[in-house]
Design an enzyme around this catalytic site. Structure first.
Site, PDB file in Angstrom:
ATOM      1  N   GLY B  36      -8.175  28.586  -1.294  1.00  0.00           N
ATOM      2  CA  GLY B  36      -9.354  27.916  -0.761  1.00  0.00           C
ATOM      3  C   GLY B  36     -10.584  28.797  -0.681  1.00  0.00           C
ATOM      4  O   GLY B  36     -11.684  28.310  -0.466  1.00  0.00           O
ATOM      5  N   CYS B 245      -4.304  -3.774  -9.724  1.00  0.00           N
ATOM      6  CA  CYS B 245      -5.031  -3.655 -10.992  1.00  0.00           C
ATOM      7  C   CYS B 245      -4.914  -4.963 -11.762  1.00  0.00           C
ATOM      8  O   CYS B 245      -3.819  -5.516 -11.909  1.00  0.00           O
ATOM      9  CB  CYS B 245      -4.456  -2.512 -11.818  1.00  0.00           C
ATOM     10  SG  CYS B 245      -5.066  -2.464 -13.511  1.00  0.00           S
ATOM     11  N   CYS B 248      -2.662  -4.116 -15.107  1.00  0.00           N
ATOM     12  CA  CYS B 248      -1.256  -3.720 -15.071  1.00  0.00           C
ATOM     13  C   CYS B 248      -0.580  -4.087 -13.749  1.00  0.00           C
ATOM     14  O   CYS B 248       0.625  -3.914 -13.602  1.00  0.00           O
ATOM     15  CB  CYS B 248      -1.109  -2.221 -15.328  1.00  0.00           C
ATOM     16  SG  CYS B 248      -1.575  -1.193 -13.917  1.00  0.00           S
ATOM     17  N   CYS B 270      -7.311  -0.129 -13.082  1.00  0.00           N
ATOM     18  CA  CYS B 270      -6.946   1.271 -12.835  1.00  0.00           C
ATOM     19  C   CYS B 270      -8.043   2.214 -13.328  1.00  0.00           C
ATOM     20  O   CYS B 270      -8.520   2.079 -14.457  1.00  0.00           O
ATOM     21  CB  CYS B 270      -5.670   1.644 -13.597  1.00  0.00           C
ATOM     22  SG  CYS B 270      -4.158   1.038 -12.860  1.00  0.00           S
ATOM     23  N   CYS B 276      -2.379   3.153 -16.475  1.00  0.00           N
ATOM     24  CA  CYS B 276      -2.488   1.712 -16.728  1.00  0.00           C
ATOM     25  C   CYS B 276      -1.809   1.347 -18.055  1.00  0.00           C
ATOM     26  O   CYS B 276      -1.019   0.408 -18.124  1.00  0.00           O
ATOM     27  CB  CYS B 276      -3.971   1.331 -16.751  1.00  0.00           C
ATOM     28  SG  CYS B 276      -4.276  -0.431 -16.551  1.00  0.00           S
TER      29      CYS B 276
END
Lengths: 203, 325, 370
Positions: B36, B245, B248, B270, B276
């Protein structure tokens, strides 16, 4: 073989790809402390510098990175010539000036806190220590935890520095300052970044 | 072998010279050792503009080898123009294999998304980062923010988030949502929607972040704590979508709103195009996630009926594409 | 039925093809040769070399034509190429006092050793468009003067004899000059690093900042001590050889700004310096750089930092036009994933707002009815 020949021979056969392969092994080892990353022999440095430690130096050191050598390496002119020829790295005057330190005899090495620790603002300005070890399994077991380790991992390098577990605990306590270790064994390497905690150690 | 002549100019494997790669590699190792923390590095000018992913490209160029398989996404999609362009760049300068399949990639360079398909220990995710400093919008000076990180002084960030709650009743940050890494450094996860923040937590994959213009590299090692900042009475929560979605049928994925006409017709699909496509190709495979296999699947994708969400022309209903209560 | 947009690769390829076509333009017009650009658009080539930080006229000319005359794009091309070049070493500092001068003027003295040399300047031209140039009329050869035997000392050296000007940018003995192209920037920075950043900084940005100091935002009373343009020798120390190896010469523009200074707790009353040095011929850039350099020395000289031009982090962080154009222009990349996240939030907050409004209205009605 004279020093001049020794210093020129034994570099990477394919500098760009070998350096990449060695770096990926180090990166994986640093990201997954305690895992043993295999490394084929890519460099042939003069003794007592090992093939693995030599390859690590070739892949990370250059004229921007002062390197400190422990007394056994310091005593070997061919080692200095080889590192100088292949990396261009200047020798650090003191451990505290070093970006990297090559340690052929970890058992007798100077205290970890004698190396550059970085500052609170720039903890990255610290020394990375490359320790030559004979293997990663025959020494006292170190149980590791911390970032990069799912639960715990284990490594057992022999001949580590005196009071290593205590020294390492102090290194942890200096976070974000502190040093990181690369353990260079024949044919493999492992890393202990400053975040890794050593949980227990077998007698 | 390392350079190919191209008229009066010649270029190296993966574009960067080895000295530059070594400098970047050293920064990556420090980043991994200090999760970080933003490691300053001497970013180079790349052949694509700053802001186009030069940081991510430099990181990828420094780690990639001839055996790697590279996937590049932008907004979750492999076919957005910048993703296509970066993929083509590496195909040209490093001659590596490329893929659009998340599972087949060893290196995934991304702008703004983390793939839906779970990542593995054999993968590295490289993020393109525009502004790496999470405190930058609160304090424009680098000299000041560096001090704050050094002293672990993150009060300003908590004040900002709390002001959000006071003014809007919630934390009004939806992307680039700040996280704390391993209990120490507050980090910008790059402008991914906060939907993706939980995927960073204890990921088996190594995550590397490159900010070229701002000259910073940082990292999250595998299995590392990544906690989104929040308050006890206002816990962190991710966006949810009221509908699956439209192509899909996947649920619990991040969706893009596609505008269909100029009077409010739209549909949700998606954002992760590979996810997808995989689901539409193999809608019952359990490995492709989504709790609604069968509810959507290929059926919806091939039925152009106005009754499906795909072609609805009414205005969005309440709660659509918004966050969980 | 909605089908996800595909074919990015083809679209990009076609866009590049169209770009190449537009770059070439009408095929019946002869294509530009690089030597034409080097010779006839020399100041544009100089700017690309200067802000591109790479001294190569031919590559800069290629960049100019490849960029269709867009200077920042050309600078970017050169910088990206520069990235790939190995670093062999650092030359010794150039000695501008030993310059083969083509132009040299001082505003602080009427006459001085070596004289005032106007050289190829626009300064006293009347800006009238010249139809003869359009007709490609013959241009006469320039007048020649004999080589001056007289030395041309820098004006700052003349002032220094009297002790009235500060010493010339002295650094501590152990100071190793930095390199902004090899090391990450860190604030506050030493003056050598700052000058490097200014030298490759955007001409327009530095011009505006320099101008702002003249208009009172960090006014520092500048005089042009000297501007000189000409060729300087480059030399490289090679460890194996006992002498410095000459590498050739480059054309540079140097500006020494002399600034009045009343003195402060940190320094006595004296003249201070602002310094500008750029590749090629670019007085405007060298002068703007010198003004900014002096303004940025505020803290060092104990002056109050009150204006943008004195703020090191602000000036240096925003002076690089390749960085600036990249980040401004990146806004045209797709951001729809983040926009979607914001859209969801705004919709939700809007719905809550409207619900509250309706409640308030209902409340008002009830109260009115009561």
């Amino acid at each position: 073989m004279d020093i001049a020949t020794q210093s020129i021979d034994g570099g990477f056969a394919e500098p760009v790809f070998n350096a990449q392969a060695v770096f990926r092994a180090i990166m994986n080892a640093m990201a997954r402390p305690g895992t043993v990353q295999p490394l084929p022999q890519l460099a042939r440095p003069p003794a007592p510098l090992s093939a693995t430690a030599g390859a690590v130096a070739l892949s990370l050191c250059d004229n921007d990175t002062p390197v400190w050598l422990d007394p056994p390496l310091q005593a070997e002119a061919p080692v200095k010539a080889w590192l100088g020829f292949h990396t261009g790295a200047p020798l650090a005057n003191t451990p505290a000036d070093a970006h990297f330190a090559l340690i052929a005899n970890p058992k007798e090495m100077a205290a970890l806190d004698g190396f550059a620790q970085g500052t609170q603002e720039y903890p990255d300005r610290s020394t990375t220590l490359i320790l030559l070890v004979s293997d990663l399994v025959s020494g006292p077991s170190l149980l590791l935890e911390g970032p990069g380790i799912e639960k715990t991992s284990m490594i057992a390098p022999p001949g580590m520095p005196r009071h290593f577990v205590e020294q390492w605990k102090q290194n942890n306590q200096r976070f974000p300052r502190g040093v990181d270790l690369i353990l260079a064994a024949p044919g493999s390497l492992a890393c202990l970044p400053r975040t890794t905690r050593i949980k227990t150690m077998e007698a | 072998m390392t350079a190919q002549p191209t008229g009066i100019a010649t270029y190296n494997f993966a574009y960067l010279d080895d000295q530059t790669k070594r400098m970047i590699r050293r920064a990556i190792l420090k980043g991994i050792a200090i999760p970080g923390y933003q490691v300053p590095f001497a970013s180079r000018e790349m052949p694509m503009p700053y802001g186009w992913g030069t940081g991510g490209v430099q990181v990828t160029a420094s780690i990639i080898g001839p055996d790697d398989v590279l996937k590049v996404i932008d907004q979750g999609a492999d076919d957005t123009t910048n993703a296509v362009s970066i993929r083509a760049f590496f195909k040209k300068v490093a001659k590596v294999a490329v893929t659009t399949e998340t599972a087949k990639a060893t290196i995934i360079q991304s702008r703004h998304r983390i793939p839906e398909h779970p990542l593995t220990a054999a993968q590295v995710l490289v993020f393109q980062v525009p502004i790496p400093e999470p405190l930058r919008f609160l304090e424009p000076r680098e000299t000041e923010t560096r001090k704050m990180h050094a002293l672990e002084e993150y009060g300003l960030m908590h004040v900002k988030l709390y002001e959000d709650i006071a003014r809007h009743g919630r934390i009004a940050t939806t992307y680039a949502y700040p996280v704390k890494v391993e209990g120490r450094y507050v980090m910008d996860p790059s402008p991914t929607p906060k939907f993706d923040n939980p995927k960073m937590h204890c990921s088996p994959a190594l995550q590397l972040f490159g900010a070229g213009r701002e000259k910073r590299i940082y990292a999250v090692p595998p299995f590392t704590d990544v906690v989104s900042l929040d308050f006890e009475d206002h816990p962190f929560e991710v966006q949810t979508f009221d509908q699956p979605c439209a192509l899909c049928g996947a649920e619990n994925v991040y969706l893009d709103e596609v505008i269909l006409d100029d009077h409010g017709g739209h549909m949700f699909v998606c954002s992760d195009t590979d996810h997808c496509e995989k689901r539409r190709g193999d809608s019952t495979s359990p490995s492709w996630g989504g709790r609604a296999e069968g509810a959507g699947g290929s059926g919806l994708a091939t039925t152009p009926a106005t009754s499906t969400p795909a072609l609805r022309a009414d205005p969005p209903h309440e709660g659509e594409g918004k966050e969980a209560e | 039925m909605y089908v996800a947009v595909k074919g990015g690769e083809t679209a990009i390829a076609n866009a590049h093809r169209l770009l190449a076509d537009r770059r070439r333009g009408d095929r019946s017009v002869p294509a530009l040769r690089l030597d034409q650009i080097v010779e006839q658009l020399a100041l544009g080539v100089d700017r690309v070399m200067s802000e591109g930080s790479l001294y190569d006229r031919e590559l800069a000319a290629l960049a100019v034509v490849q960029a269709r005359g867009d200077m920042i794009e050309a600078i970017f091309l050169v910088r990206a190429y520069r990235t790939t070049l190995p670093r062999f070493g650092y030359t010794n500092p150039v000695d501008t006092g030993a310059m083969q001068v083509e132009r040299r003027i001082s505003a602080t003295y009427k006459d001085l050793p070596g004289g005032q040399v106007l050289g190829p300047t626009f300064d006293y031209t009347h800006r009238l468009l010249d139809p003869e140039l359009a007709a490609c009329a013959e241009v006469e050869m320039p007048a020649q003067r004999p080589v001056e035997p007289e030395a041309m000392p820098r004006v700052s050296a003349i002032l220094a004899h009297e002790g009235l000007i500060e010493a010339d940018g002295e650094m501590p003995l152990d100071h190793v000059p930095g390199d902004i192209t090899r090391e990450p920037l860190q604030f506050p920075m030493a003056r050598d690093i700052r000058l490097q950043a200014l030298s490759r900084g955007d001409e327009g940005f530095l011009l505006a900042l320099g101008y702002s100091t003249q208009r009172g935002y960090a006014r520092n009373h500048p005089f042009v001590g000297e501007i000189r343009i000409g060729e300087v020798e480059l030399e490289l120390d090679v460890p194996e050889l006992p002498f410095a190896v000459p590498l050739g010469s480059i054309r540079v523009t140097e500006c020494q700004m002399v600034n009045q200074f009343k003195g402060s707790a940190k320094a006595p009353p004296q003249f201070t310096r602002g310094y500008g040095l750029v590749f090629g011929q670019s007085e405007r850039k060298a002068m703007a750089m010198a003004l900014c350099d002096r303004a940025l020395r505020a803290s060092e000289l104990g002056e109050d930092v009150v204006a943008a031009a004195q703020d090191e982090e602000f000036v240096i962080s925003h002076s690089d036009n390749v960085q600036a154009t990249g980040f401004v222009e990146h806004l045209k990349l797709p951001h729809y994933v983040d926009f979607q996240a914001e859209l969801g939030l705004v919709r939700r907050m809007r719905a809550e707002y409207e619900a509250r409004q309706n409640e308030d209205k209902a409340e008002d009605k009830r109260e009115a009815a009561e």
